[in-house]
Design a protein around this motif. Structure first.
Motif, PDB file in Angstrom:
ATOM      1  N   ILE A 198       0.821  -1.211   0.000  1.00 31.07           N
ATOM      2  CA  ILE A 198       0.000   0.000   0.000  1.00 31.07           C
ATOM      3  C   ILE A 198       0.857   1.264   0.000  1.00 31.07           C
ATOM      4  CG2 ILE A 198      -1.921  -1.152   1.159  1.00 31.07           C
ATOM      5  CD1 ILE A 198      -1.165   0.449   3.675  1.00 31.07           C
ATOM      6  N   ILE A 199       2.169   1.098   0.212  1.00 33.17           N
ATOM      7  CA  ILE A 199       3.065   2.246   0.100  1.00 33.17           C
ATOM      8  C   ILE A 199       4.213   1.841  -0.820  1.00 33.17           C
ATOM      9  CG2 ILE A 199       4.263   1.600   2.252  1.00 33.17           C
ATOM     10  CD1 ILE A 199       4.832   4.640   2.624  1.00 33.17           C
ATOM     11  N   SER A 200       4.447   2.625  -1.854  1.00 30.37           N
ATOM     12  CA  SER A 200       5.489   2.310  -2.836  1.00 30.37           C
ATOM     13  C   SER A 200       6.880   2.504  -2.232  1.00 30.37           C
ATOM     14  CB  SER A 200       5.342   3.197  -4.070  1.00 30.37           C
ATOM     15  OG  SER A 200       5.589   4.560  -3.727  1.00 30.37           O
ATOM     16  N   GLU A 201       7.898   1.968  -2.896  1.00 31.25           N
ATOM     17  CA  GLU A 201       9.277   2.121  -2.417  1.00 31.25           C
ATOM     18  C   GLU A 201       9.669   3.598  -2.365  1.00 31.25           C
ATOM     19  OE1 GLU A 201      12.118  -0.196  -4.519  1.00 31.25           O
ATOM     20  OE2 GLU A 201      11.079  -2.096  -4.194  1.00 31.25           O
ATOM     21  N   GLU A 202       9.247   4.344  -3.378  1.00 27.85           N
ATOM     22  CA  GLU A 202       9.587   5.768  -3.431  1.00 27.85           C
ATOM     23  C   GLU A 202       8.954   6.531  -2.266  1.00 27.85           C
ATOM     24  OE1 GLU A 202       8.508   9.837  -4.107  1.00 27.85           O
ATOM     25  OE2 GLU A 202       7.095   8.278  -4.688  1.00 27.85           O
ATOM     26  N   LYS A 203       7.703   6.207  -1.969  1.00 30.10           N
ATOM     27  CA  LYS A 203       7.018   6.896  -0.878  1.00 30.10           C
ATOM     28  C   LYS A 203       7.518   6.421   0.487  1.00 30.10           C
ATOM     29  CE  LYS A 203       2.888   8.275  -3.386  1.00 30.10           C
ATOM     30  NZ  LYS A 203       1.438   8.043  -3.628  1.00 30.10           N
ATOM     31  N   TRP A 204       7.896   5.156   0.586  1.00 25.31           N
ATOM     32  CA  TRP A 204       8.471   4.665   1.839  1.00 25.31           C
ATOM     33  C   TRP A 204       9.802   5.366   2.111  1.00 25.31           C
ATOM     34  CZ3 TRP A 204       8.052   3.291   6.460  1.00 25.31           C
ATOM     35  CH2 TRP A 204       9.032   2.562   7.147  1.00 25.31           C
ATOM     36  N   ALA A 205      10.589   5.591   1.044  1.00 29.25           N
ATOM     37  CA  ALA A 205      11.857   6.309   1.195  1.00 29.25           C
ATOM     38  C   ALA A 205      11.594   7.735   1.683  1.00 29.25           C
ATOM     39  CB  ALA A 205      12.607   6.326  -0.133  1.00 29.25           C
ATOM     40  N   PHE A 206      10.543   8.367   1.136  1.00 30.70           N
ATOM     41  CA  PHE A 206      10.168   9.716   1.578  1.00 30.70           C
ATOM     42  C   PHE A 206       9.749   9.709   3.045  1.00 30.70           C
ATOM     43  CE2 PHE A 206       6.433  12.581   2.218  1.00 30.70           C
ATOM     44  CZ  PHE A 206       7.124  13.787   2.238  1.00 30.70           C
ATOM     45  N   ALA A 207       8.954   8.709   3.436  1.00 29.93           N
ATOM     46  CA  ALA A 207       8.464   8.615   4.819  1.00 29.93           C
ATOM     47  C   ALA A 207       9.625   8.466   5.800  1.00 29.93           C
ATOM     48  CB  ALA A 207       7.500   7.430   4.948  1.00 29.93           C
ATOM     49  N   LYS A 208      10.535   7.539   5.498  1.00 26.63           N
ATOM     50  CA  LYS A 208      11.695   7.314   6.382  1.00 26.63           C
ATOM     51  C   LYS A 208      12.569   8.562   6.462  1.00 26.63           C
ATOM     52  CE  LYS A 208      13.355   3.629   4.386  1.00 26.63           C
ATOM     53  NZ  LYS A 208      14.287   2.505   4.117  1.00 26.63           N
ATOM     54  N   LEU A 210      11.758  11.719   5.909  1.00 26.53           N
ATOM     55  CA  LEU A 210      11.085  12.805   6.629  1.00 26.53           C
ATOM     56  C   LEU A 210      11.142  12.571   8.129  1.00 26.53           C
ATOM     57  CD1 LEU A 210       9.435  15.407   6.526  1.00 26.53           C
ATOM     58  CD2 LEU A 210       7.372  14.009   6.263  1.00 26.53           C
ATOM     59  N   LEU A 211      10.913  11.340   8.546  1.00 27.20           N
ATOM     60  CA  LEU A 211      10.954  10.998   9.971  1.00 27.20           C
ATOM     61  C   LEU A 211      12.362  11.178  10.539  1.00 27.20           C
ATOM     62  CD1 LEU A 211       9.755   9.734  12.576  1.00 27.20           C
ATOM     63  CD2 LEU A 211      10.327   7.492  11.597  1.00 27.20           C
ATOM     64  N   ILE A 212      13.331  10.566   9.896  1.00 25.19           N
ATOM     65  CA  ILE A 212      14.704  10.578  10.415  1.00 25.19           C
ATOM     66  C   ILE A 212      15.290  11.984  10.385  1.00 25.19           C
ATOM     67  CG2 ILE A 212      17.059   9.758   9.994  1.00 25.19           C
ATOM     68  CD1 ILE A 212      15.771   7.162   8.877  1.00 25.19           C
ATOM     69  N   SER A 213      15.072  12.686   9.265  1.00 26.96           N
ATOM     70  CA  SER A 213      15.641  14.030   9.139  1.00 26.96           C
ATOM     71  C   SER A 213      15.048  14.989  10.166  1.00 26.96           C
ATOM     72  CB  SER A 213      15.401  14.581   7.731  1.00 26.96           C
ATOM     73  OG  SER A 213      16.013  13.765   6.759  1.00 26.96           O
ATOM     74  N   THR A 214      13.735  14.936  10.332  1.00 21.15           N
ATOM     75  CA  THR A 214      13.093  15.835  11.294  1.00 21.15           C
ATOM     76  C   THR A 214      13.546  15.522  12.710  1.00 21.15           C
ATOM     77  OG1 THR A 214      11.140  15.980   9.862  1.00 21.15           O
ATOM     78  CG2 THR A 214      10.894  16.755  12.115  1.00 21.15           C
ATOM     79  N   TYR A 215      13.658  14.250  13.021  1.00 18.97           N
ATOM     80  CA  TYR A 215      14.047  13.868  14.380  1.00 18.97           C
ATOM     81  C   TYR A 215      15.520  14.197  14.651  1.00 18.97           C
ATOM     82  CZ  TYR A 215      14.651  11.168  18.641  1.00 18.97           C
ATOM     83  OH  TYR A 215      14.919  10.786  19.935  1.00 18.97           O
ATOM     84  N   ASN A 216      16.399  13.834  13.732  1.00 21.07           N
ATOM     85  CA  ASN A 216      17.833  14.040  13.949  1.00 21.07           C
ATOM     86  C   ASN A 216      18.228  15.520  13.904  1.00 21.07           C
ATOM     87  OD1 ASN A 216      18.228  11.307  14.211  1.00 21.07           O
ATOM     88  ND2 ASN A 216      19.009  11.005  12.141  1.00 21.07           N
ATOM     89  N   LYS A 217      17.490  16.309  13.138  1.00 15.57           N
ATOM     90  CA  LYS A 217      17.819  17.735  12.992  1.00 15.57           C
ATOM     91  C   LYS A 217      16.915  18.625  13.857  1.00 15.57           C
ATOM     92  CE  LYS A 217      20.758  17.087   9.504  1.00 15.57           C
ATOM     93  NZ  LYS A 217      22.197  17.457   9.557  1.00 15.57           N
ATOM     94  N   ARG A 218      16.208  18.002  14.809  1.00 10.72           N
ATOM     95  CA  ARG A 218      15.185  18.758  15.549  1.00 10.72           C
ATOM     96  C   ARG A 218      15.740  19.974  16.273  1.00 10.72           C
ATOM     97  NH1 ARG A 218      16.472  14.171  18.062  1.00 10.72           N
ATOM     98  NH2 ARG A 218      16.760  14.046  20.322  1.00 10.72           N
ATOM     99  N   GLN A 219      16.948  19.892  16.825  1.00 14.53           N
ATOM    100  CA  GLN A 219      17.488  21.039  17.547  1.00 14.53           C
ATOM    101  C   GLN A 219      17.807  22.186  16.594  1.00 14.53           C
ATOM    102  OE1 GLN A 219      17.568  21.405  20.988  1.00 14.53           O
ATOM    103  NE2 GLN A 219      17.835  23.505  20.224  1.00 14.53           N
ATOM    104  N   TYR A 220      18.365  21.855  15.447  1.00 12.04           N
ATOM    105  CA  TYR A 220      18.673  22.889  14.450  1.00 12.04           C
ATOM    106  C   TYR A 220      17.379  23.521  13.924  1.00 12.04           C
ATOM    107  CZ  TYR A 220      20.241  25.038  10.075  1.00 12.04           C
ATOM    108  OH  TYR A 220      20.488  25.920   9.063  1.00 12.04           O
ATOM    109  N   LEU A 221      16.371  22.682  13.707  1.00 13.37           N
ATOM    110  CA  LEU A 221      15.088  23.186  13.221  1.00 13.37           C
ATOM    111  C   LEU A 221      14.446  24.105  14.255  1.00 13.37           C
ATOM    112  CD1 LEU A 221      13.717  19.827  11.708  1.00 13.37           C
ATOM    113  CD2 LEU A 221      14.753  21.745  10.460  1.00 13.37           C
ATOM    114  N   LEU A 222      14.532  23.708  15.517  1.00 11.35           N
ATOM    115  CA  LEU A 222      13.984  24.545  16.589  1.00 11.35           C
ATOM    116  C   LEU A 222      14.727  25.876  16.692  1.00 11.35           C
ATOM    117  CD1 LEU A 222      13.323  21.905  19.397  1.00 11.35           C
ATOM    118  CD2 LEU A 222      11.608  23.285  18.206  1.00 11.35           C
ATOM    119  N   ASP A 223      16.041  25.850  16.444  1.00 11.70           N
ATOM    120  CA  ASP A 223      16.839  27.085  16.490  1.00 11.70           C
ATOM    121  C   ASP A 223      16.387  28.071  15.411  1.00 11.70           C
ATOM    122  OD1 ASP A 223      18.304  26.141  18.600  1.00 11.70           O
ATOM    123  OD2 ASP A 223      20.003  25.462  17.388  1.00 11.70           O
ATOM    124  N   LEU A 224      15.863  27.546  14.311  1.00 11.93           N
ATOM    125  CA  LEU A 224      15.349  28.408  13.248  1.00 11.93           C
ATOM    126  C   LEU A 224      13.948  28.919  13.576  1.00 11.93           C
ATOM    127  CD1 LEU A 224      16.459  26.385  10.075  1.00 11.93           C
ATOM    128  CD2 LEU A 224      17.402  28.571  10.848  1.00 11.93           C
TER     129      LEU A 224
END
Length: 309
Positions: A198-208, A210-224
């Motif tokens: 129900i989720i394509s490889e391309e969309k699964w790559a986007f999901a992962k 988005l999750l990992i980038s937002t979580y790992n960069k959360r402090q930098y994102l909050l600083d902005l």
């Protein structure tokens, strides 16, 4: 079948849980948790599709039961079974992807016969059903409309049935709006979807990502984000709004093929739908402000967006 909007909702929900989770409640493997969330969505989708088909097929069961009464009436002997022969119904039931999904999920073990009969009886009592069975021909649009009516107008508004769903699927509250869209999309073109994926490889790559980038960069994102909150009461800012803004800024910076306008509009809509009444306006203002600042600093690398200019 899963859209990027659906993905953003799933990631938003997981990040919100991670933000709230502390100690023993902390999520140890976010990607595995996200994958499990999509699997639960698939199981819920298969159950809803199966239940819809079973309501339609109950016309035949009803006819047999009434004909086998000790003293059947003329009405009992003439139950209309047109619905059981619905062409779209059998297109779904005989679909290989659907059969494999049913074999794996085993929704037949979850169905409450009383609820099935309840929905069917409500269907038979409706004017839509009477119009359907009295039509002399089988039109593709009408075949589709009656199945959609069963799902959208009888199953979803029925509080007894939705309580049943809540007991069976702990993701029902999170996925209910998504299910409305996905089931209706499937009913429009069942052969166009693979229920095993129900989720394509391309969309699964986007999901992962988005999750990992937002979580790992959360402090930098909050600083902005935080310097832009000077005119807002930080204690009154909903936690979900902070998550949505982090995701939005993350897309600005690390997803070069997603136009910034698309990102802003998506998170405004999610804020309106899932957070407070003021959240859409708030998220719009902050994201627009950050977008302008990043653009002036030449920190936005939007490949597709620039090519379209």
């Amino acid at each position: 079948m899963i859209s990027r909007r659906n993905i953003r909702v799933k990631v938003m929900q997981l990040l919100y849980m991670m933000d709230a989770g502390k100690g023993d409640n902390a999520i140890k493997n976010p990607v595995a948790e996200l994958e499990k969330s999509f699997e639960k969505t698939k199981e819920l989708l298969v159950y809803l599709l199966y239940f819809t088909t079973e309501v339609a097929r109950y016309a035949e069961t009803d006819a047999v039961k009434k004909a086998n009464k000790h003293l059947p009436t003329l009405e009992d002997l003439n139950v209309n079974t047109k619905l059981a022969g619905n062409e779209l119904l059998w297109q779904i039931v005989e679909n290989e992807s659907f059969k494999k999904a049913v074999e794996k999920v085993k929704p037949e073990n979850l169905i409450n016969p009383d609820f099935l009969k309840r929905i069917y009886n409500n269907l038979v009592a409706s004017s839509e059903y009477q119009l359907y069975i009295n039509a002399q021909s089988r039109e593709k649009q009408k075949e589709k409309e009656i199945l959609r009516f069963i799902f959208t107008n009888l199953m979803l508004p029925d509080e007894v049935f939705t309580s049943h769903l809540e007991e069976l699927f702990n993701n029902w509250d999170d996925d209910c709006e998504m299910m409305d869209q996905m089931v209706n999309n499937y009913l429009s073109k069942p052969n166009g979807y693979n229920l095993q994926e129900i989720i394509s490889e391309e969309k699964w790559a986007f999901a992962k990502s988005l999750l990992i980038s937002t979580y790992n960069k959360r402090q930098y994102l909050l600083d902005l984000i935080k310097p832009k909150l000077q005119n807002w009461d930080s204690e009154r800012i909903a936690s979900l709004d902070m998550v949505l803004m982090q995701m939005g800024v993350c897309e600005f910076l690390y997803f070069e093929t997603i136009p910034t306008k698309v990102t802003i509009n998506e998170y405004i809509d999610l804020a309106k739908e899932y957070s407070t009444e003021q959240s859409g306006f708030f998220v719009n203002g902050i994201l627009d402000n950050i977008h302008k600042e990043l653009a002036q600093a030449d920190k936005l690398n939007k490949i597709e967006f620039k090519q379209k200019k």
